[in-house]
Design a protein around this motif. Structure first.
Motif, PDB file in Angstrom:
ATOM      1  N   UNK A   1     -18.749   8.262   1.114  1.00 34.99           N
ATOM      2  CA  UNK A   1     -20.059   8.444   0.463  1.00 34.99           C
ATOM      3  C   UNK A   1     -19.907   8.806  -1.012  1.00 34.99           C
ATOM      4  N   UNK A   2     -18.936   9.666  -1.290  1.00 33.36           N
ATOM      5  CA  UNK A   2     -18.770  10.144  -2.667  1.00 33.36           C
ATOM      6  C   UNK A   2     -18.193   9.080  -3.587  1.00 33.36           C
ATOM      7  N   UNK A   3     -17.595   8.047  -3.002  1.00 34.07           N
ATOM      8  CA  UNK A   3     -17.052   6.975  -3.819  1.00 34.07           C
ATOM      9  C   UNK A   3     -15.582   7.092  -4.116  1.00 34.07           C
ATOM     10  N   UNK A   4     -14.961   8.244  -3.779  1.00 29.04           N
ATOM     11  CA  UNK A   4     -13.523   8.384  -4.037  1.00 29.04           C
ATOM     12  C   UNK A   4     -12.726   7.478  -3.103  1.00 29.04           C
TER      13      UNK A   4
ATOM     14  N   UNK B   1       0.838  -1.201   0.000  1.00 33.54           N
ATOM     15  CA  UNK B   1       0.000   0.000   0.000  1.00 33.54           C
ATOM     16  C   UNK B   1       0.871   1.249   0.000  1.00 33.54           C
ATOM     17  N   UNK B   2       0.428   2.257  -0.717  1.00 36.16           N
ATOM     18  CA  UNK B   2       1.178   3.508  -0.834  1.00 36.16           C
ATOM     19  C   UNK B   2       0.532   4.561   0.058  1.00 36.16           C
ATOM     20  N   UNK B   3       1.345   5.292   0.810  1.00 32.33           N
ATOM     21  CA  UNK B   3       0.840   6.299   1.750  1.00 32.33           C
ATOM     22  C   UNK B   3       0.634   7.630   1.022  1.00 32.33           C
ATOM     23  N   UNK B   4      -0.494   8.288   1.306  1.00 33.18           N
ATOM     24  CA  UNK B   4      -0.747   9.627   0.784  1.00 33.18           C
ATOM     25  C   UNK B   4      -1.229  10.518   1.920  1.00 33.18           C
ATOM     26  N   UNK B   5      -1.009  11.828   1.800  1.00 34.53           N
ATOM     27  CA  UNK B   5      -1.569  12.758   2.787  1.00 34.53           C
ATOM     28  C   UNK B   5      -2.718  13.564   2.197  1.00 34.53           C
ATOM     29  N   UNK B   6      -3.200  13.133   1.042  1.00 38.70           N
ATOM     30  CA  UNK B   6      -4.291  13.819   0.350  1.00 38.70           C
ATOM     31  C   UNK B   6      -5.537  12.934   0.370  1.00 38.70           C
ATOM     32  N   UNK B   7      -6.534  13.348   1.165  1.00 35.07           N
ATOM     33  CA  UNK B   7      -7.737  12.528   1.305  1.00 35.07           C
ATOM     34  C   UNK B   7      -8.510  12.371  -0.003  1.00 35.07           C
ATOM     35  N   UNK B   8      -8.314  13.327  -0.915  1.00 34.09           N
ATOM     36  CA  UNK B   8      -9.073  13.254  -2.180  1.00 34.09           C
ATOM     37  C   UNK B   8      -8.556  12.160  -3.104  1.00 34.09           C
ATOM     38  N   UNK B   9      -7.328  11.709  -2.882  1.00 34.93           N
ATOM     39  CA  UNK B   9      -6.787  10.659  -3.760  1.00 34.93           C
ATOM     40  C   UNK B   9      -6.649   9.310  -3.046  1.00 34.93           C
TER      41      UNK B   9
END
Length: 445
Positions: A68-71, A29-37
């Motif tokens: 909820x949005x599915x992202x 798994x790759x770590x991100x600090x951007x909740x949108x991605x």
């Protein structure tokens, strides 16, 4: 797949988060600090006091919007709130795919796989289970310092505290596991180890039949690359001679102790279920200062405990004025359900608790500012934390400052310093809780 990991609450919870991150990155798994991605969002929650509970709830609700949005394809809740409100979270928040308790974080990978397959799950291990520390833990503190959790749970059962019901009985991590993890951390560049537990001073009593913190410290001091070892969360009544002796003998051990006393009125301490009196505390602190004259002592207090009177509040003020702790934090009493104190009579309103908290912090502010002024002209060893490039200033800490809770040292210098470097610094000024300095002639150690 990308995952966002939010770690809330204390440094002990942060260690659990870093263990989970180690498991997750080992599985690709790759770590991100951007909740949108983020494909996956994990929230390691806290609910020790009401403010922490509110922060955890808010974080879950905010992240649920991405589910909820599915992202976001999977939302997981772990930690203390997951342990305490497991059923309620799954019933009231359909966006949450999995709930993992405080002793079950080893199941994080399988919980994600179930969630991605459309299955909701709850993983709760018995509270006496002790997850094994991982060698592949992901350190999130910047790399030059790391927390080493030496035990889990607590047997003290203070009347205001929910921790034993969330974290279970006191379980020491076997010494060989801790040494192996510390060696791995040192190999990754960690130079300061910060020992944490609900109570560090009882380390080893359950495994070896007697207090072994001094033996653990001796072993950790032998690890190459470790420069500082700091001890937090020492219950004052459990301080013992061998611990003091190893602190004096081993130069790597910071002359710094965190002693969470909570109060100094005998009547309040008794209602709290604490095992000390004001006289005990005075004797313990005087003994520490006599044997380790440069020791820095930090404590935490609770303001507005049920039944606390104005006179008892003034007793505490008098004690703080007399003892002059180097570092001090104050929390207004939080009425936690399922604790004995929650049903005690004479609960205080928020206004009283906040007023008493302010009294204590104003008194401590005077003490702390005076102590900072007294540092001017001294030369100290400091560990560099980072740089403020716009101001051409480096940020550092002395042995008397634990990260995120104590003050900072700002260094003006044309030298190039790196995070984790140790430098000799002359203190040239004080600004409230923080110090200002310049590189000394000897520069680095």
């Amino acid at each position: 797949m990308k995952l966002l990991f939010l770690s809330l609450g204390c440094d002990k919870n942060l260690v659990d988060s870093e263990e989970m991150l180690g498991l997750l990155t080992a599985h690709g798994y790759e770590i991100t600090d951007d909740e949108t991605e983020a494909d996956i969002i994990i929230i390691n929650t806290c609910c020790f006091i009401n403010d922490a509970k509110d922060e955890s709830v808010q974080a879950i609700l905010e992240m649920a919007e991405y589910r909820k949005s599915g992202s976001c394809k999977a939302l997981l809740v772990t930690g203390c709130m997951a342990q305490r409100y497991k059923q309620e979270i799954l019933e009231e928040l359909p966006e949450v795919d999995a709930v993992i308790g405080t002793t079950a974080y080893e199941s994080i990978v399988s919980a994600i796989e179930k969630a991605l397959g459309g299955e909701r799950s709850m993983d709760i291990e018995p509270l006496d289970h002790l997850p094994q520390p991982m060698k592949g833990r992901v350190v999130t503190t910047g790399g030059h310092y790391a927390y080493l959790k030496i035990a889990e749970g607590c047997d003290k059962h203070c009347t205001y505290c929910i921790i034993p019901k969330l974290r279970g009985p006191y379980r020491s991590v076997p010494m060989e596991r801790l040494i192996a993890q510390a060696e791995t951390l040192a190999g990754q560049g960690v130079k300061e180890l910060i020992l944490v537990a609900q109570e560090t001073t009882l380390y080893g009593t359950d495994l070896y039949g007697h207090k072994c913190l001094h033996l653990l410290l001796e072993a950790l001091c032998k690890i190459s690359g470790i420069r500082w070892i700091r001890i937090l969360y020492c219950y004052p009544e459990e301080i013992y001679d061998e611990l003091i002796e190893v602190m004096i003998r081993e130069p790597k051990i910071c002359h710094y102790l965190d002693l969470p006393i909570q109060h100094a009125s005998d009547a309040v301490l008794k209602r709290m279920g604490r095992r000390t009196t004001r006289a005990d505390l005075t004797e313990i602190i005087h003994n520490l200062r006599e044997k380790i004259p440069d020791i820095v002592l930090r404590t935490t207090l609770i303001a507005g405990f049920p039944g606390e009177t104005q006179e008892q509040h003034e007793e505490l003020m008098d004690f703080i004025d007399e003892i002059e702790f180097d570092r001090l934090g104050v929390f207004p009493y939080s009425q936690e359900e399922d604790t004995p104190a929650a049903s005690m009579p004479d609960q205080h309103d928020e206004e009283t608790k906040l007023s008493w908290q302010e009294d204590l912090m104003e008194l401590q502010q005077e003490i702390a500012f005076d102590r900072a002024e007294q540092m001017i002209g001294r030369t100290v060893t400091a560990m560099v934390e980072g740089e403020l490039p716009d101001d051409h200033v480096y940020v550092a800490r002395t042995y008397g400052d634990a990260p995120n809770v104590d003050g900072l040292l700002f260094i003006n210098t044309a030298e190039t310093l790196m995070s984790g470097d140790f430098a000799r610094v002359v203190i040239t000024g004080a600004q409230e809780y923080d110090l200002i300095g310049e590189i000394a002639d000897e520069f680095t150690e």
